[in-house]
Each structure stands twice: as structure tokens, then as C-alpha cells.
Design an enzyme around this catalytic site. Sequence first.
Site, PDB file in Angstrom:
ATOM      1  CD  GLU A 122       5.695  -5.870 -14.712  1.00 24.19           C
ATOM      2  OE1 GLU A 122       6.841  -5.537 -14.379  1.00 24.19           O
ATOM      3  OE2 GLU A 122       5.213  -6.978 -14.477  1.00 24.19           O
ATOM      4  N   GLY A 123       6.359  -0.596 -13.398  1.00 23.32           N
ATOM      5  CA  GLY A 123       7.116   0.647 -13.484  1.00 23.32           C
ATOM      6  C   GLY A 123       6.308   1.672 -14.251  1.00 23.32           C
ATOM      7  N   PRO A 132       0.817  -1.218   0.000  1.00 20.14           N
ATOM      8  CG  PRO A 132      -0.907  -1.594   1.552  1.00 20.14           C
ATOM      9  CD  PRO A 132       0.380  -2.177   1.039  1.00 20.14           C
TER      10      PRO A 132
HETATM   11  P1  TGC Z   1      18.710   0.364  -7.134  1.00 18.05           P
HETATM   12  O1  TGC Z   1      19.581   0.798  -5.985  1.00 18.05           O
HETATM   13  O2  TGC Z   1      18.853   1.018  -8.453  1.00 18.05           O
HETATM   14  O3  TGC Z   1      18.883  -1.221  -7.358  1.00 18.05           O
HETATM   15  C1  TGC Z   1      18.809  -2.141  -6.281  1.00 18.05           C
HETATM   16  C2  TGC Z   1      19.478  -3.404  -6.749  1.00 18.05           C
HETATM   17  O4  TGC Z   1      18.761  -3.941  -7.869  1.00 18.05           O
HETATM   18  C3  TGC Z   1      19.591  -3.948  -9.046  1.00 18.05           C
HETATM   19  N1  TGC Z   1      18.722  -3.575 -10.164  1.00 18.05           N
HETATM   20  C4  TGC Z   1      18.287  -4.457 -11.066  1.00 18.05           C
HETATM   21  N2  TGC Z   1      18.520  -5.776 -11.217  1.00 18.05           N
HETATM   22  C5  TGC Z   1      17.912  -6.399 -12.234  1.00 18.05           C
HETATM   23  N3  TGC Z   1      17.110  -5.752 -13.093  1.00 18.05           N
HETATM   24  C6  TGC Z   1      16.830  -4.446 -12.979  1.00 18.05           C
HETATM   25  N4  TGC Z   1      16.003  -3.828 -13.827  1.00 18.05           N
HETATM   26  C7  TGC Z   1      17.438  -3.728 -11.927  1.00 18.05           C
HETATM   27  N5  TGC Z   1      17.380  -2.435 -11.508  1.00 18.05           N
HETATM   28  C8  TGC Z   1      18.183  -2.363 -10.434  1.00 18.05           C
HETATM   29  C9  TGC Z   1      20.698  -2.962  -8.767  1.00 18.05           C
HETATM   30  O5  TGC Z   1      21.851  -3.263  -9.509  1.00 18.05           O
HETATM   31  C10 TGC Z   1      20.900  -3.182  -7.285  1.00 18.05           C
HETATM   32  O6  TGC Z   1      21.606  -4.391  -7.114  1.00 18.05           O
HETATM   33  P2  TGC Z   1      22.624  -4.595  -5.885  1.00 18.05           P
HETATM   34  O7  TGC Z   1      23.170  -5.969  -6.063  1.00 18.05           O
HETATM   35  O8  TGC Z   1      23.645  -3.507  -6.019  1.00 18.05           O
HETATM   36  O9  TGC Z   1      21.815  -4.452  -4.628  1.00 18.05           O
HETATM   37  O10 TGC Z   1      17.212   0.408  -6.632  1.00 18.05           O
HETATM   38  P3  TGC Z   1      16.294   1.636  -6.219  1.00 18.05           P
HETATM   39  O11 TGC Z   1      15.725   1.318  -4.881  1.00 18.05           O
HETATM   40  O12 TGC Z   1      17.040   2.930  -6.378  1.00 18.05           O
HETATM   41  O13 TGC Z   1      15.108   1.539  -7.276  1.00 18.05           O
HETATM   42  C11 TGC Z   1      15.275   1.739  -8.611  1.00 18.05           C
HETATM   43  C12 TGC Z   1      13.916   1.697  -9.351  1.00 18.05           C
HETATM   44  C13 TGC Z   1      13.063   2.900  -8.994  1.00 18.05           C
HETATM   45  C14 TGC Z   1      14.249   1.729 -10.829  1.00 18.05           C
HETATM   46  C15 TGC Z   1      13.142   0.396  -8.993  1.00 18.05           C
HETATM   47  O14 TGC Z   1      12.774   0.396  -7.661  1.00 18.05           O
HETATM   48  C16 TGC Z   1      11.910   0.181  -9.842  1.00 18.05           C
HETATM   49  O15 TGC Z   1      12.005  -0.361 -10.940  1.00 18.05           O
HETATM   50  N6  TGC Z   1      10.694   0.583  -9.361  1.00 18.05           N
HETATM   51  C17 TGC Z   1       9.436   0.263 -10.022  1.00 18.05           C
HETATM   52  C18 TGC Z   1       8.735  -0.851  -9.287  1.00 18.05           C
HETATM   53  C19 TGC Z   1       7.922  -1.713 -10.218  1.00 18.05           C
HETATM   54  O16 TGC Z   1       8.067  -1.732 -11.421  1.00 18.05           O
HETATM   55  N7  TGC Z   1       7.036  -2.503  -9.630  1.00 18.05           N
HETATM   56  C20 TGC Z   1       6.276  -3.462 -10.388  1.00 18.05           C
HETATM   57  C21 TGC Z   1       5.605  -4.459  -9.487  1.00 18.05           C
HETATM   58  S1  TGC Z   1       5.043  -5.940 -10.310  1.00 18.05           S
HETATM   59  C22 TGC Z   1       3.817  -5.438 -11.316  1.00 18.05           C
HETATM   60  O17 TGC Z   1       3.535  -4.307 -11.470  1.00 18.05           O
HETATM   61  C23 TGC Z   1       3.092  -6.524 -12.039  1.00 18.05           C
HETATM   62  S2  TGC Z   1       1.837  -5.889 -13.019  1.00 18.05           S
HETATM   63  C24 TGC Z   1       1.052  -7.206 -13.661  1.00 18.05           C
HETATM   64  C25 TGC Z   1       1.400  -7.452 -15.079  1.00 18.05           C
HETATM   65  O18 TGC Z   1       2.567  -7.391 -15.497  1.00 18.05           O
HETATM   66  O19 TGC Z   1       0.500  -7.741 -15.812  1.00 18.05           O
HETATM   67  P1  FAD Z   2       3.170   5.455  -6.635  1.00 18.96           P
HETATM   68  O1  FAD Z   2       4.495   4.811  -6.562  1.00 18.96           O
HETATM   69  O2  FAD Z   2       2.571   6.002  -5.388  1.00 18.96           O
HETATM   70  O3  FAD Z   2       3.223   6.607  -7.725  1.00 18.96           O
HETATM   71  C1  FAD Z   2       2.232   7.637  -7.825  1.00 18.96           C
HETATM   72  C2  FAD Z   2       2.720   8.622  -8.891  1.00 18.96           C
HETATM   73  O4  FAD Z   2       3.959   9.169  -8.465  1.00 18.96           O
HETATM   74  C3  FAD Z   2       3.000   7.961 -10.247  1.00 18.96           C
HETATM   75  O5  FAD Z   2       2.645   8.832 -11.288  1.00 18.96           O
HETATM   76  C4  FAD Z   2       4.495   7.770 -10.214  1.00 18.96           C
HETATM   77  O6  FAD Z   2       5.082   7.694 -11.505  1.00 18.96           O
HETATM   78  C5  FAD Z   2       4.920   9.033  -9.497  1.00 18.96           C
HETATM   79  N1  FAD Z   2       6.246   8.923  -8.941  1.00 18.96           N
HETATM   80  C6  FAD Z   2       6.724   7.962  -8.101  1.00 18.96           C
HETATM   81  N2  FAD Z   2       8.019   8.179  -7.837  1.00 18.96           N
HETATM   82  C7  FAD Z   2       8.363   9.294  -8.519  1.00 18.96           C
HETATM   83  C8  FAD Z   2       9.587  10.037  -8.644  1.00 18.96           C
HETATM   84  N3  FAD Z   2      10.713   9.642  -8.043  1.00 18.96           N
HETATM   85  N4  FAD Z   2       9.568  11.156  -9.395  1.00 18.96           N
HETATM   86  C9  FAD Z   2       8.428  11.561 -10.034  1.00 18.96           C
HETATM   87  N5  FAD Z   2       7.271  10.890  -9.956  1.00 18.96           N
HETATM   88  C10 FAD Z   2       7.243   9.776  -9.207  1.00 18.96           C
HETATM   89  N6  FAD Z   2       2.301  -5.038  -8.205  1.00 18.96           N
HETATM   90  C11 FAD Z   2       2.823  -6.258  -7.877  1.00 18.96           C
HETATM   91  O7  FAD Z   2       3.752  -6.347  -7.086  1.00 18.96           O
HETATM   92  N7  FAD Z   2       2.322  -7.398  -8.441  1.00 18.96           N
HETATM   93  C12 FAD Z   2       1.278  -7.395  -9.309  1.00 18.96           C
HETATM   94  O8  FAD Z   2       0.876  -8.452  -9.792  1.00 18.96           O
HETATM   95  C13 FAD Z   2       0.701  -6.133  -9.658  1.00 18.96           C
HETATM   96  N8  FAD Z   2      -0.376  -6.080 -10.485  1.00 18.96           N
HETATM   97  C14 FAD Z   2      -0.997  -4.874 -10.708  1.00 18.96           C
HETATM   98  C15 FAD Z   2      -2.189  -4.839 -11.438  1.00 18.96           C
HETATM   99  C16 FAD Z   2      -2.849  -3.631 -11.652  1.00 18.96           C
HETATM  100  C17 FAD Z   2      -4.143  -3.616 -12.395  1.00 18.96           C
HETATM  101  C18 FAD Z   2      -2.283  -2.431 -11.161  1.00 18.96           C
HETATM  102  C19 FAD Z   2      -2.957  -1.116 -11.423  1.00 18.96           C
HETATM  103  C20 FAD Z   2      -1.115  -2.458 -10.435  1.00 18.96           C
HETATM  104  C21 FAD Z   2      -0.466  -3.670 -10.182  1.00 18.96           C
HETATM  105  N9  FAD Z   2       0.687  -3.743  -9.392  1.00 18.96           N
HETATM  106  C22 FAD Z   2       1.246  -4.956  -9.063  1.00 18.96           C
HETATM  107  C23 FAD Z   2       1.185  -2.544  -8.727  1.00 18.96           C
HETATM  108  C24 FAD Z   2       2.012  -1.640  -9.637  1.00 18.96           C
HETATM  109  O9  FAD Z   2       3.264  -2.184  -9.898  1.00 18.96           O
HETATM  110  C25 FAD Z   2       2.127  -0.278  -8.914  1.00 18.96           C
HETATM  111  O10 FAD Z   2       0.840   0.307  -8.978  1.00 18.96           O
HETATM  112  C26 FAD Z   2       3.164   0.622  -9.552  1.00 18.96           C
HETATM  113  O11 FAD Z   2       4.463   0.119  -9.327  1.00 18.96           O
HETATM  114  C27 FAD Z   2       3.070   2.077  -9.031  1.00 18.96           C
HETATM  115  O12 FAD Z   2       2.989   2.109  -7.656  1.00 18.96           O
HETATM  116  P2  FAD Z   2       1.835   2.986  -6.920  1.00 18.96           P
HETATM  117  O13 FAD Z   2       0.526   2.604  -7.532  1.00 18.96           O
HETATM  118  O14 FAD Z   2       2.014   2.771  -5.460  1.00 18.96           O
HETATM  119  O15 FAD Z   2       2.118   4.453  -7.329  1.00 18.96           O
END
Ligand code: TGC
Ligand code: FAD
Length: 391
Positions: free
Chosen positions: A370-371, A141
Site C-alpha cells: 500500500e505504498g 514483478p
Molecule cells: P502521478 O503522476 O502522481 O499520478 C498519476 C495520476 O493519478 C492521480 N493520483 C491519484 N489519484 C487518486 N488518489 C491518489 N492517491 C493519487 N495519486 C495520484 C494523479 O492526479 C494523476 O491523475 P491524472 O488524471 O493527472 O492522470 O503518478 P506517479 O506515476 O508519479 O506515481 C506517484 C506515486 C509514486 C505516489 C504512486 O505511483 C504510488 O502511490 N505508488 C505506490 C504504489 C502502491 O501503493 N501500490 C500498492 C499496490 S496494492 C497493495 O499493496 C495491496 S496490499 C494488501 C493489503 O492492503 O492488505
Molecule cells: P520496490 O518498488 O522495488 O521498492 C524497493 C525499495 O525501493 C523500497 O524500500 C522502496 O521504498 C524503495 N524505493 C522505490 N522507489 C523509490 C524512490 N523513488 N526513492 C527512494 N526509494 C524508493 N500489490 C497489489 O497490487 N495487490 C495486492 O493485493 C498486494 N498484496 C501484497 C501483499 C504482501 C504480503 C506484500 C508484501 C505485497 C503486496 N503487494 C500487493 C505489493 C506491494 O504493493 C508492493 O510490494 C509495494 O508497492 C512495493 O513494491 P516492490 O515490492 O516492487 O518494491
Amino acid sequence: MKSSPLPSIDLLALDGLLTDEEKEIRRTVRTMGERELRPHLAEWFERGAIPARDLARRLGEIGVLGMHLEGYGCAGTNAVSYGLACLELEAVDSGLRSLVSVQGSLAMYAIRAYGSEEQKQQWLPGMAAGEKIGCFGLTEPDAGSDPAAMRTTGKRDGPDWVLNGTKMWITNGSVADIAVVWARTDDGVRGFLVPSGTPGFSATEIKGKLSLRASVTSELVLDDVRLPADAMLPEAQGLSGPLGCLNEARFGIVFGALGAARDCLETAIAYAGERMVFDRALSSYQLTQQKLVDMALELDKGMLLALHLGRLKDAGRLRPEQVSVGKLNNVREAIDIARQCRTVLGASGITLEYPVMRHANNLESVLTYEGTSEVHTLIVGKAITSEAAFR
Ligand code: TGC
Ligand code: FAD
């Protein structure tokens, strides 16, 4: 109404860049999607419910679950084929591609890349067949874009692990047999395999979504969930574990989003050809052609980008920031295309009779999960400036 496929959108003859095997896999997924899934989508979307188990089994039968992974019942295709499968599924609905992304690229990939031999044997064959469904719990959350802020903990208690915390927005969550849960431990972030029947684990479906309605999205609660020592994924330590899985799923979205866009554009071209306004077909007006051409160009450019990234991935040379380029560009263009197509359809565009606004609404989630676009912008920004501007 579903328009017939219009090959003219492939202006650059990009099909010529695909192998026969890739085209065959695409044909299989497209045929199944069009015949068996598309007829139900408007109803599933309107009801906000899908037959997830039946869908998973059918997707398993055609071999798309974990299709790019090797062994353990997985098809072991190349990355481009996986991308094309994502594209064809998302042409029907982003929710279908989500089911497949989460199963194959997040849950199965985590087990394949970081699991023990026993964990792989226990879970992967059933997941590839669609008999077992997986989910991936990273987001919380109060920790979405910044998973490093996660509060879920895993603490040792004798040989056991005890997990506490909440995961939010988890695709497949309340239909999953197995949850891959990421938690903070004394030696950094670790991944755990949590079977859904474990005492203290609960999953509740999130209702009231206006996007991805044909997809299950849930909240996971872990309340003193006790797990044996071998529930931890041994090969993942630190945030690089979950982020490594995200590279896989983001890659699928690079292709997938183009499927939604293609379906919108095909629908808009067909509609504009039939709709008479001021005594002429809508498609005969220059303003309309401008819209259609701009969209076709972006679609083809997006496809070129996706194919290029796919070839890099198959060569083992794809870098995370390159995946970000693809996700950022192709989802941004896809949602623009969906919204523009909606204007071409006028009032009809707001209904479920056409897929356009359903796709546009779905793409709002794709833009965020997914970011987010902002996060991918910052990843690319870091790559070209060496400055991390996330925090
Ligand atoms: P940072 O300090 O940059 O990195 C921490 C450690 O991770 C390594 N790393 C990676 N490794 C593999 N692949 C990547 N893309 C990597 N990016 C970073 C990095 O080298 C480091 O490794 P180590 O060994 O030195 O510890 O991490 P940070 O905390 O500054 O964060 C960077 C940031 C903002 C890019 C990352 O937190 C991020 O990508 N945030 C977005 C979160 C996100 O995408 N969540 C998705 C959740 S799952 C989902 O949404 C499923 S949706 C359902 C569907 O797909 O249909
Ligand atoms: P926040 O991180 O609170 O972001 C809010 C706004 O702030 C966004 O516009 C964001 O881009 C912006 N923002 C954040 N940081 C910055 C910055 N540094 N500078 C400027 N702007 C910034 N997650 C899972 O783990 N597993 C799943 O299977 C999964 N499935 C999902 C399915 C659906 C339908 C949806 C909607 C989400 C799902 N997610 C899942 C979660 C998803 O990965 C998050 O919603 C996403 O990573 C963004 O997080 P948040 O919603 O908390 O937004």
C-alpha cells in the site's frame, strides 16, 4: 497466552471521542476476533495457511466486507467505524485485516466506484456476503512502487479485450473468484474484471513468506486472457483509477496498524507485570517503564491521528497526502512498538506462544504494501515542497 484488555493504555480517554454506534461496531468485531479467530492464529501462521472461504463468509456475516460502501448489500457505515473494524481485526493478525482491506477497499471499491450498474449488481452483493472473494492486481514483478511502469497490456480484438502480463504479490489471488486487473491500453491504464475460471488466467500461491503467513499471497499470470467488452470498468481511466482505490485501503491501515501495536503493548505490560527478574517484577524497573510509556504515548498519538483522519474522511475532506501522513506515521510507530515489546518479552518474545513477533513480522509487509514508507515520505515531501522526487 493472551493478556486481558488493559483500559489504562487509553491514557487520553480517546474512547470518549467515539459514538455509541462506533463503539458497538468495534465491540462486535473485537468479540468475534477474540473468540473465533485468535485461538487459531498461531497455528494458521505456523502452517502458512488459512481457511479463506470460511473466513470470508464469517466476516461477511458480521458485515465488515465493504462495510463503508453504500448499497448492493454493503453496510454503509462511516469511515471511523470501518477504521475501528480494521484495528480490531489487525489486533488479531494483519492477515485478517488484509483480507478485509483487499476485499472491501480495493476489489469492491473499484467495482463500486468505477463499475457499470451490471457489474455492481453481479459482484457486490456476493462479495459483501463473503460468498465471492476478490483480489486486486496492480503490482508486477518489475513495477511495485512505480505502477506507471506496468507491462500488463489490454488490447482490443474486435469487441473483445485480450490481456497479457503478470501480477505479483497479490493478496487473496489464488482464492479469488474475481480479479480486478489493471492493464495498459491504447487509452491509458484501465481496470478489468477477470473471473478466476477464464482460460489463460492462473494464480499460484507464493510460499516461503516470513511475514503475513496467515494470508494468501499469489502471482497472477494472464496469458492471452480473452474478455468481453463489458469486462472493463467503464469509469476508471488512467492511474488515478487504481490510486483512488489505494486511498481507501491505506486509510484502513492507518487504524489497523494500531491494532497490532495495541496487542503487542498489552501483551508486554501483562508479561512485565508477571515476569520476575533480579527478584522484582520487570514492570517495576524504570528502564522498562520508560519503554512502556514511550510506546503508550505513540499508540495514543497514533489513535488521535487516525480519528482525526477518519473525521475528515467522513466530512468528505480527506486528501491523499493526509492518508500518507497516517500510513507513514502509524505503521512506522507500530513496527517500532512491536520490536520494542519483543525485547520486553526476552526469549519468550520470539515464539508463537505470544503474538508479538508474529505482529512484528507481519508489520514488515504492512510497511511495504500500500505504498512503502519511502513512497509515502515522498508523497508528503511533494505536498510540502511542490517538488515530485519520485523519479
Ligand atoms: P502521478 O503522476 O502522481 O499520478 C498519476 C495520476 O493519478 C492521480 N493520483 C491519484 N489519484 C487518486 N488518489 C491518489 N492517491 C493519487 N495519486 C495520484 C494523479 O492526479 C494523476 O491523475 P491524472 O488524471 O493527472 O492522470 O503518478 P506517479 O506515476 O508519479 O506515481 C506517484 C506515486 C509514486 C505516489 C504512486 O505511483 C504510488 O502511490 N505508488 C505506490 C504504489 C502502491 O501503493 N501500490 C500498492 C499496490 S496494492 C497493495 O499493496 C495491496 S496490499 C494488501 C493489503 O492492503 O492488505
Ligand atoms: P520496490 O518498488 O522495488 O521498492 C524497493 C525499495 O525501493 C523500497 O524500500 C522502496 O521504498 C524503495 N524505493 C522505490 N522507489 C523509490 C524512490 N523513488 N526513492 C527512494 N526509494 C524508493 N500489490 C497489489 O497490487 N495487490 C495486492 O493485493 C498486494 N498484496 C501484497 C501483499 C504482501 C504480503 C506484500 C508484501 C505485497 C503486496 N503487494 C500487493 C505489493 C506491494 O504493493 C508492493 O510490494 C509495494 O508497492 C512495493 O513494491 P516492490 O515490492 O516492487 O518494491
